[in-house]
Design a protein around this motif. Structure first.
Motif, mmCIF file in Angstrom:
data_model
loop_
_atom_site.group_PDB
_atom_site.id
_atom_site.type_symbol
_atom_site.label_atom_id
_atom_site.label_comp_id
_atom_site.label_asym_id
_atom_site.label_seq_id
_atom_site.Cartn_x
_atom_site.Cartn_y
_atom_site.Cartn_z
ATOM 1 N N ASP A 74 0.879 -1.096 0.058
ATOM 2 C CA ASP A 74 -0.032 -0.015 0.142
ATOM 3 C C ASP A 74 0.798 1.325 0.040
ATOM 4 O O ASP A 74 1.883 1.309 0.685
ATOM 5 C CB ASP A 74 -0.742 -0.017 1.401
ATOM 6 N N LYS A 100 1.500 3.022 -6.820
ATOM 7 C CA LYS A 100 0.795 2.450 -8.093
ATOM 8 C C LYS A 100 -0.009 3.397 -8.790
ATOM 9 O O LYS A 100 0.207 3.708 -10.134
ATOM 10 C CB LYS A 100 -0.055 1.469 -7.773
ATOM 11 N N LYS A 108 -9.868 -5.124 -6.778
ATOM 12 C CA LYS A 108 -10.145 -4.874 -5.375
ATOM 13 C C LYS A 108 -10.568 -6.154 -4.881
ATOM 14 O O LYS A 108 -10.219 -7.398 -5.836
ATOM 15 C CB LYS A 108 -11.328 -4.063 -5.177
ATOM 16 N N GLY A 109 -10.861 -6.495 -3.960
ATOM 17 C CA GLY A 109 -11.343 -7.759 -3.312
ATOM 18 C C GLY A 109 -12.229 -8.330 -4.136
ATOM 19 O O GLY A 109 -13.148 -7.556 -4.456
ATOM 20 N N PRO A 110 -12.431 -9.284 -4.418
ATOM 21 C CA PRO A 110 -13.520 -9.966 -5.200
ATOM 22 C C PRO A 110 -14.939 -9.916 -4.616
ATOM 23 O O PRO A 110 -15.073 -10.164 -3.593
ATOM 24 C CB PRO A 110 -13.190 -11.609 -5.330
ATOM 25 N N ARG A 140 -12.256 -13.419 -13.503
ATOM 26 C CA ARG A 140 -12.416 -12.142 -13.731
ATOM 27 C C ARG A 140 -11.085 -11.432 -14.205
ATOM 28 O O ARG A 140 -11.194 -10.158 -14.963
ATOM 29 C CB ARG A 140 -12.490 -11.294 -12.161
ATOM 30 N N ARG A 180 -3.045 -3.918 -9.390
ATOM 31 C CA ARG A 180 -3.232 -5.124 -8.672
ATOM 32 C C ARG A 180 -3.972 -6.329 -9.968
ATOM 33 O O ARG A 180 -4.205 -5.838 -10.843
ATOM 34 C CB ARG A 180 -4.236 -4.977 -7.511
ATOM 35 N N GLU A 235 -2.716 -11.262 -6.530
ATOM 36 C CA GLU A 235 -3.348 -10.847 -5.211
ATOM 37 C C GLU A 235 -3.817 -12.217 -4.599
ATOM 38 O O GLU A 235 -3.919 -12.540 -3.456
ATOM 39 C CB GLU A 235 -4.356 -9.937 -5.154
ATOM 40 N N ASP A 236 -4.214 -13.214 -5.561
ATOM 41 C CA ASP A 236 -4.591 -14.418 -5.087
ATOM 42 C C ASP A 236 -3.551 -15.511 -4.687
ATOM 43 O O ASP A 236 -3.840 -16.578 -4.053
ATOM 44 C CB ASP A 236 -5.430 -15.246 -6.335
HETATM 45 P P1 ATP Z 1 -4.085 2.253 -2.640
HETATM 46 O O1 ATP Z 1 -2.601 1.777 -2.806
HETATM 47 O O2 ATP Z 1 -3.992 3.827 -3.270
HETATM 48 O O3 ATP Z 1 -4.390 2.146 -1.296
HETATM 49 P P2 ATP Z 1 -5.252 -0.284 -3.481
HETATM 50 O O4 ATP Z 1 -4.881 -0.780 -4.865
HETATM 51 O O5 ATP Z 1 -4.672 -0.458 -2.225
HETATM 52 O O6 ATP Z 1 -4.639 1.409 -3.829
HETATM 53 P P3 ATP Z 1 -7.634 -0.275 -2.162
HETATM 54 O O7 ATP Z 1 -9.196 -0.240 -2.489
HETATM 55 O O8 ATP Z 1 -7.198 0.165 -1.171
HETATM 56 O O9 ATP Z 1 -6.937 -0.068 -3.473
HETATM 57 O O10 ATP Z 1 -7.420 -2.169 -1.994
HETATM 58 C C1 ATP Z 1 -7.762 -3.110 -2.868
HETATM 59 C C2 ATP Z 1 -7.758 -4.157 -1.915
HETATM 60 O O11 ATP Z 1 -8.106 -5.245 -2.522
HETATM 61 C C3 ATP Z 1 -6.117 -4.488 -1.303
HETATM 62 O O12 ATP Z 1 -6.186 -4.635 -0.108
HETATM 63 C C4 ATP Z 1 -5.873 -5.835 -2.338
HETATM 64 O O13 ATP Z 1 -5.212 -6.754 -1.499
HETATM 65 C C5 ATP Z 1 -7.433 -6.377 -2.229
HETATM 66 N N1 ATP Z 1 -7.510 -7.494 -3.214
HETATM 67 C C6 ATP Z 1 -7.432 -7.390 -4.415
HETATM 68 N N2 ATP Z 1 -7.609 -8.559 -4.967
HETATM 69 C C7 ATP Z 1 -7.887 -9.443 -4.118
HETATM 70 C C8 ATP Z 1 -8.004 -10.823 -3.926
HETATM 71 N N3 ATP Z 1 -8.080 -11.608 -5.202
HETATM 72 N N4 ATP Z 1 -8.427 -11.430 -2.864
HETATM 73 C C9 ATP Z 1 -8.482 -10.773 -1.818
HETATM 74 N N5 ATP Z 1 -8.184 -9.384 -1.888
HETATM 75 C C10 ATP Z 1 -7.944 -8.840 -2.935
#
Ligand code: ATP
Ligand code: MG
Length: 269
Positions: free
Chosen positions: A68, A72, A94-96, A108, A124, A128-129
């Motif tokens: 974080d 990015k 983001k989180g799925p 996805r 991302r 992330e998985d």
């Molecule tokens: P920033 O760096 O500006 O905070 P960000 O990419 O962290 O941007 P957020 O909305 O803060 O955007 O975070 C997205 C979140 O979604 C992250 O914590 C990331 O780990 C999580 N994420 C993405 N893909 C998955 C996944 N497949 N399973 C679980 N969590 C996921």
């Protein structure tokens, strides 16, 4: 230019200790010099993107991963902002959601890979998985172990079908992250970027670094390499990402299509 992009590429199968790699590095360049080189690269990038679009037989996928607040968003703004938006799409993962969770982890992802002629940027990604999912134990261990192979097979298929993939890890130190997160907290205009869960993830910093090391060892290949980008000097970070993109596009053997007619025979009335 004195930057050799291969110095930042993870060789296939190599185990890496990220801790030993610099986060604050400038390639022995002065900032002014770096900015000048960056501007030259942006011009090349614009031309190459048009060529990619005109050629329309291949595509380029850029994967951005980082802890974080590593930058990015700012990398995307600086490097991809000047590109013609008609041929470039950024997708943030983001989180799925529940529908995505009801499918395999690449479902996805596959829907969002760039079409031929286009550049796709993943803010991302499928990684992330095997990162947050591994660190937070959101899936069984065996499932995660299998995913590295599935990722390699998926990316290899994309490569063979005409999608070049470059993967960047924006490397920062834990101290630098603290400064950046604090800045978000202190600045009302930046507060929206702060998420209390970022603090939670930060407490698992070492686990994340280990999870990234596993990714680099298992998923950096000659075809689809990972680059570890020292990201605390923003101008150098942008310069390196742009240079790798330019070199990759230049190596893709792109051509303007030949016309199906003789332009000399055409008279504009
Ligand atoms: P920033 O760096 O500006 O905070 P960000 O990419 O962290 O941007 P957020 O909305 O803060 O955007 O975070 C997205 C979140 O979604 C992250 O914590 C990331 O780990 C999580 N994420 C993405 N893909 C998955 C996944 N497949 N399973 C679980 N969590 C996921
Ligand atoms: Mg975040």
């Amino acid at each position: 230019m004195s930057i050799n992009t291969r110095d930042y590429m993870v060789p296939e199968g190599k185990s890496i200790e990220i801790d030993s790699l610099p986060t604050k590095y400038d390639g022995n360049l002065e900032r002014e010099e770096g900015l000048e080189l960056f501007n030259e690269l942006l011009l090349k990038l614009r031309d190459l993107q048009e060529l990619l679009y005109a050629d329309s037989s291949k595509s380029l996928l850029v994967v951005l991963q980082a802890m974080d607040a590593a930058g990015k968003d700012s990398t995307i703004r600086n490097v991809f902002g000047p590109i013609n938006p008609q041929g470039c799409k950024v997708v943030s993962f983001k989180g799925p959601n529940s529908v995505e969770l009801a499918h395999d982890f690449l479902w996805r992802i596959h829907q969002n890979v760039p079409r031929k002629g286009h550049i796709g940027v993943f803010n991302r990604s499928h990684y992330e998985d095997v990162l947050i999912v591994k660190v937070r134990e959101l899936a069984p261990k065996e499932t995660i172990t299998q995913r590295y192979n599935h990722i390699n097979a998926f990316e290899s298929m994309l490569h063979d079908e005409g999608t070049r993939i470059i993967k960047f890890f924006l490397h920062i130190s834990k101290d630098y992250q603290k400064v950046k997160l604090q800045r978000r907290l202190d600045n009302p205009d930046k507060l929206w970027k702060f998420c209390p869960s970022d603090v939670q993830e930060r407490t698992r910093w070492e686990d994340y670094q280990k999870a990234y090391e596993a990714v680099f060892e298992k998923c950096s290949t000659e075809k689809n390499p990972w680059y570890i980008v020292p990201a605390e000097r923003k101008w150098f970070r942008n310069l390196l990402v742009a240079k790798v993109m330019v070199e990759t596009l230049e190596s893709m053997d792109l051509k303007y299509p030949t016309a199906q007619f003789d332009p000399k025979t055409i008279v504009i009335p």
